[in-house]
Structure formats: C-alpha cells, structure tokens
Enzyme design. Structure first.
Site, PDB file in Angstrom:
ATOM      1  CG  ASP A  34      -1.754  -1.288   1.286  1.00 25.26           C
ATOM      2  OD1 ASP A  34      -2.186  -1.765   0.227  1.00 25.26           O
ATOM      3  OD2 ASP A  34      -1.939  -1.826   2.396  1.00 25.26           O
ATOM      4  CD  GLU A 211      -8.662  -3.404  -2.078  1.00 27.46           C
ATOM      5  OE1 GLU A 211      -9.108  -3.396  -0.925  1.00 27.46           O
ATOM      6  OE2 GLU A 211      -7.907  -4.302  -2.501  1.00 27.46           O
ATOM      7  CD  GLU A 334      21.569   7.407   9.157  1.00 28.97           C
ATOM      8  OE1 GLU A 334      21.937   6.383   9.768  1.00 28.97           O
ATOM      9  OE2 GLU A 334      21.592   8.542   9.657  1.00 28.97           O
ATOM     10  CG  ASP A 449      24.178   4.492  13.312  1.00 37.79           C
ATOM     11  OD1 ASP A 449      23.065   4.452  12.753  1.00 37.79           O
ATOM     12  OD2 ASP A 449      24.531   5.439  14.027  1.00 37.79           O
TER      13      ASP A 449
HETATM   14  O1  FUB Z   1      -3.169  -3.864   2.844  1.00 40.06           O
HETATM   15  C1  FUB Z   1      -4.451  -4.153   3.313  1.00 40.06           C
HETATM   16  C2  FUB Z   1      -5.454  -3.798   2.243  1.00 40.06           C
HETATM   17  O2  FUB Z   1      -5.201  -4.546   1.077  1.00 40.06           O
HETATM   18  C3  FUB Z   1      -5.397  -2.377   1.777  1.00 40.06           C
HETATM   19  O3  FUB Z   1      -5.954  -1.468   2.672  1.00 40.06           O
HETATM   20  C4  FUB Z   1      -6.070  -2.509   0.461  1.00 40.06           C
HETATM   21  O4  FUB Z   1      -5.912  -1.409  -0.381  1.00 40.06           O
HETATM   22  C5  FUB Z   1      -5.408  -3.747  -0.082  1.00 40.06           C
HETATM   23  O5  FUB Z   1      -4.160  -3.434  -0.635  1.00 40.06           O
END
Ligand code: FUB
Length: 458
Positions: A34, A211, A334, A449
């Site tokens: 995501d 989504e 880093e 580090d």
């Molecule tokens: O990563 C969990 C869920 O899966 C996300 O909120 C959605 O967009 C899908 O990628």
C-alpha cells in the site's frame, strides 16, 4: 524476515543473487504494501503498510500492526526510517491487527496521516515532521459509520483553491470535504456513483473500482487511480474536470496479473519524471509456494500522453525505476540506505531512536547504487557496534567485484559499544555501485549505523 531468508536453499540463494541487479521490489528487509509516496522539498517520503513475516498462509490473512517510512532522493536507494505509527497510536481502534492503507500530506508545515484501522474506521494523525512522531489529535475515528468494513483506504488531496478532500472505500468510493484544520470535515459524506463508468458508455462494470483510491491533480486534470477489477486486482484510473467527479474511466495503468491478488496505486512526479507505485508478491513466492499476505512495494517510471492520459504499463519489471542523479559517498550515509540487501535486517528500538542494520551474518550484503566517487576516495569509515565481530569487504559493481578494501571489526560481544572504524582503500574514481559484503561467522557479527568515504587529496 531474517530467519526465513537464512533458511533458503542454495537454489534460492542463486535466484536471489541473480536479483541483485534488480530494483523491484524496492524494499527487501521487510514486507511492505500500500505505497503512499509523498514528495516534500527534495525528498520522496515513501510511507508503506507492513505485512508481518509471520502472516499465516491463505488469501486475505493480513497481519498488519504498524506503518513504515522509507526516503529517497534518487528513487533507487531507499533509507529505512522505521515505524512511524502503529495501531497503538489510536486508542479507539483494534490494537492487534488492521493497520491497512494510509496516506500522508503536508499542509502549512504540519503532516497529516490518514490511516485505516480496519474494522474500526479511518483515523488521522498529526506531526510536525514527515518522520513523526505522529499523534492522534482527536482521540476518535475521523470517519467510519455503519458500513465499517467498507471504510478503508483513505486518500487525501488539497486542491489549488485550498479545499481538501478525503476519499476512501471498498468496494464503493466515498468522499467528504475536510475542513482547513485537516482533522474534521463539513458537509455530507458522498458516495461516488460513476467511478467505474467507461468512456462513451452510460454504465459499465468491466473495469470497476475495487479499493485503494489515489486522488491527485496534474496540469488541470483530476485523477482517481485505484485497484480495479477483482481478483487479481490491476490498477485502473479515471479522470475528471473536478475533484468530485463525474469521473470517466480511462483504462488500465497496469492490467491484473495472477502474480498479485491485490494492488494499491500511489502516483507522484519527482525531479521531472512520473512514477507509479504498487506491489507484488515476489519476495513471498521466493520463500514459499504458499500465498501469504506478504507483499513488496514496486515502482515504475512512465510518461503521460500529451492529453494527460496514462499509458498502460507492463507488469512490474525487475529493473524498476532508473536512478535520478547519484549518491554522494563523502557525506555520512545511513547503513540502512539500500538499493538491494540480502540476509540482514534493520531495527530501531522505539519510535524516537536511531535506525541501524542488524542480524548481520557471513555473506550478507548491502548494495548501494550509483555512488559517485568523483575524482577519488582513499578511506572508508563506518560506525559499528561489534558483537561476534567480522569484516566488511568494500567491493564495486558486483558482490564479487573488485575489492577496494576490507574493514576489520574486532568482536566485543556488546551491541552498546559503538565505534567509528576506518580502513584505507584502493583508488576509485567516478560512478560505481558499492557492495558492502559482510564476512565472519554465522552469529550476529555487528550492528552497523552509518558509513562514508574520505576524499583522496591530489
Ligand atoms: O493492505 C491491506 C489492504 O489490502 C489495503 O488497505 C487494500 O488497499 C489492499 O491493498
């Protein structure tokens, strides 16, 4: 991730080594998903969700507890900034699992991060810096009504007129106007009816929204990219003349592919180039044939068409994005700045402490891409906390490439004893990939580090 990696069979190690020329997925020390990239000043802040190593087998068995941050100024070397927020940041939500997609935006010097607490709603966190610490200013969910399971995947956008919008949802898309304070909203929550509408047709469900909305504006066009079709999910997008639609479906940015059941776009312009971010399951499937929800963020560069539409891209390449500029080795780097790493892991004790590389064993390595030695370097310096002890071979252009020098790290058994050690190196000029190859036993050799080179004097 370390122990699982260590248990790989020889074949897998060979495969992995072949991948050392790869740049996708961009993070190899953790499972990330995501992607929510944010450009602020000269840096890309890549906020990601985090799939836990021990997410069980099976579709939809997400195990996600916190949100991570990586930064880059060249799109190929990414510095691990660690956990910036977690479910514990929200007192009102589920605490054990559900740190799903999020997005961070800057307004008037403050950073607002909108986070899915899956099953509880969408919350907002605020910080004075993109690195955090992020705090919940309202102590309750920002949105999340009766249809709580649909209230996921926030995307935030501020228009040129100062109006801010929060979008979210699965499998529908909703939006609301945020107030100037960015932590409250005004007016009705609106469900967008036509986001799946296909060009020239009244309705269509072929390439429908699922989504993961990603809202932005570029050259006067409003864009809504999203995970489209299910399952697997591709990345589709719609365009509009307004932030509230109507939206016209334009096509795929990337077609669905069985190599990834899900998807989640993030799109930015940076240093004159355009990039789409998403994820695949490549590292998971290199470890096991079983589907675990353990994803890995990938990046591709693309060019907008003259009319503002986006060309359809092939599936995530292994080569990923090209480097923009180079890395300066004469400034402190880093150790967790990585183009590709194998075996080791990264750690910080808590939200406010320093990140470092740990779990270093024989044969592990870090590749840093496009390091510009300019007219020459003569010395390598590193800050390490020796445990069992070992050495760092400094090689260029390949894991087995030309050896510039070896830094000996004498064991002390204590990870508290940070020391700056140095060694002379063979003359090196111009731009090279640097491989720091760790040698010693199979114990924890040392924590690491930072490093830097010293210029040769002519
Ligand atoms: O990563 C969990 C869920 O899966 C996300 O909120 C959605 O967009 C899908 O990628």
């Amino acid at each position: 991730m370390k122990n699982r990696l260590r248990n790989f069979c020889t074949l897998l190690m060979v495969t992995f080594s072949l991948l050392a020329g790869a740049q996708n997925p961009v993070i190899q020390t953790k499972f990330t998903a995501d992607p929510a990239p944010m450009v602020y000043k000269d840096t890309v802040y890549l906020y990601t969700t985090h799939d836990e190593d021990d997410a069980g087998p099976g579709m939809g068995k997400f195990l996600m507890k916190d949100w991570l941050l990586y930064t880059s100024t060249d799109m190929v070397n990414w510095t691990d900034r660690g956990v910036v927020a977690s479910l514990k940041s929200f007192s009102w939500g589920r605490q054990e699992n559900g740190a799903w997609a999020h997005q961070c935006i800057e307004r008037n010097g403050k950073f607002y991060m909108y986070c899915t607490v899956q099953g509880s709603g969408i919350g907002v966190l605020v910080a004075d810096s993109p690195y955090g610490p992020f705090k919940d200013p309202i102590g309750k969910k920002l949105v999340g009504g009766e249809d709580i399971w649909s209230t996921i995947d926030p995307s935030v956008f501020i228009d040129d007129d100062g109006e801010a919008y929060l979008y979210w949802g699965n499998p529908g898309l909703w939006y609301v106007k945020l107030n100037k304070d960015m932590i409250s909203y005004s007016g009705e929550i609106v469900k967008v009816p036509e986001v799946g509408k296909v060009k020239g047709q009244a309705t269509a469900d072929l390439y429908h929204y699922q989504e993961g909305p990603w809202a932005y504006k570029r050259n006067g066009h409003y864009y809504m990219a999203y995970a489209s079709t299910c399952c697997p999910e591709g990345i589709g997008y719609a365009m509009s003349n307004s932030p509230t639609g109507p939206w016209e479906y334009q096509g795929y940015i990337m077609k669905p592919d069985k190599r990834s059941s899900g998807n989640h776009p993030g799109i930015i312009d940076y240093k004159g180039k355009s990039y789409v971010f998403g994820f695949n399951f490549r590292l998971n499937f290199m470890q096991t044939a079983a589907h675990h929800e353990r994803r890995s963020v990938c990046i591709e560069e693309f060019k907008y068409n003259p009319d503002g539409t986006i060309p359809e891209l092939p599936w995530w390449s292994e080569t990923g994005a090209k480097q923009v500029g180079s890395l300066n080795p004469f400034k402190l780097v880093e150790a967790e700045t990585i183009n590709w790493a194998e075996g080791l892991s990264t750690k910080k004790a808590d939200l406010s402490s320093q990140m470092y590389v740990t779990n270093v064993s024989n044969g592990d390595f870090i590749k840093v891409k496009g390091v510009d030695f300019a007219k020459g370097a003569k010395k390598f310096e590193a800050n390490v906390a020796p445990l069992a002890g070992g050495s760092i071979e400094i090689r260029i252009d390949d894991k087995a490439g030309s050896l510039l020098g070896t830094l000996q790290v004498k064991g002390t058994g204590s990870d508290k004893n940070w020391k700056i050690l140095s060694c002379h190196i063979k003359s090196v000029k111009g731009k090279h990939d640097v491989y720091l190859v760790f040698k010693g036993g199979n114990d924890n050799l040392f924590n690491f580090d930072w490093w830097q080179f010293k210029k040769a004097v002519y």
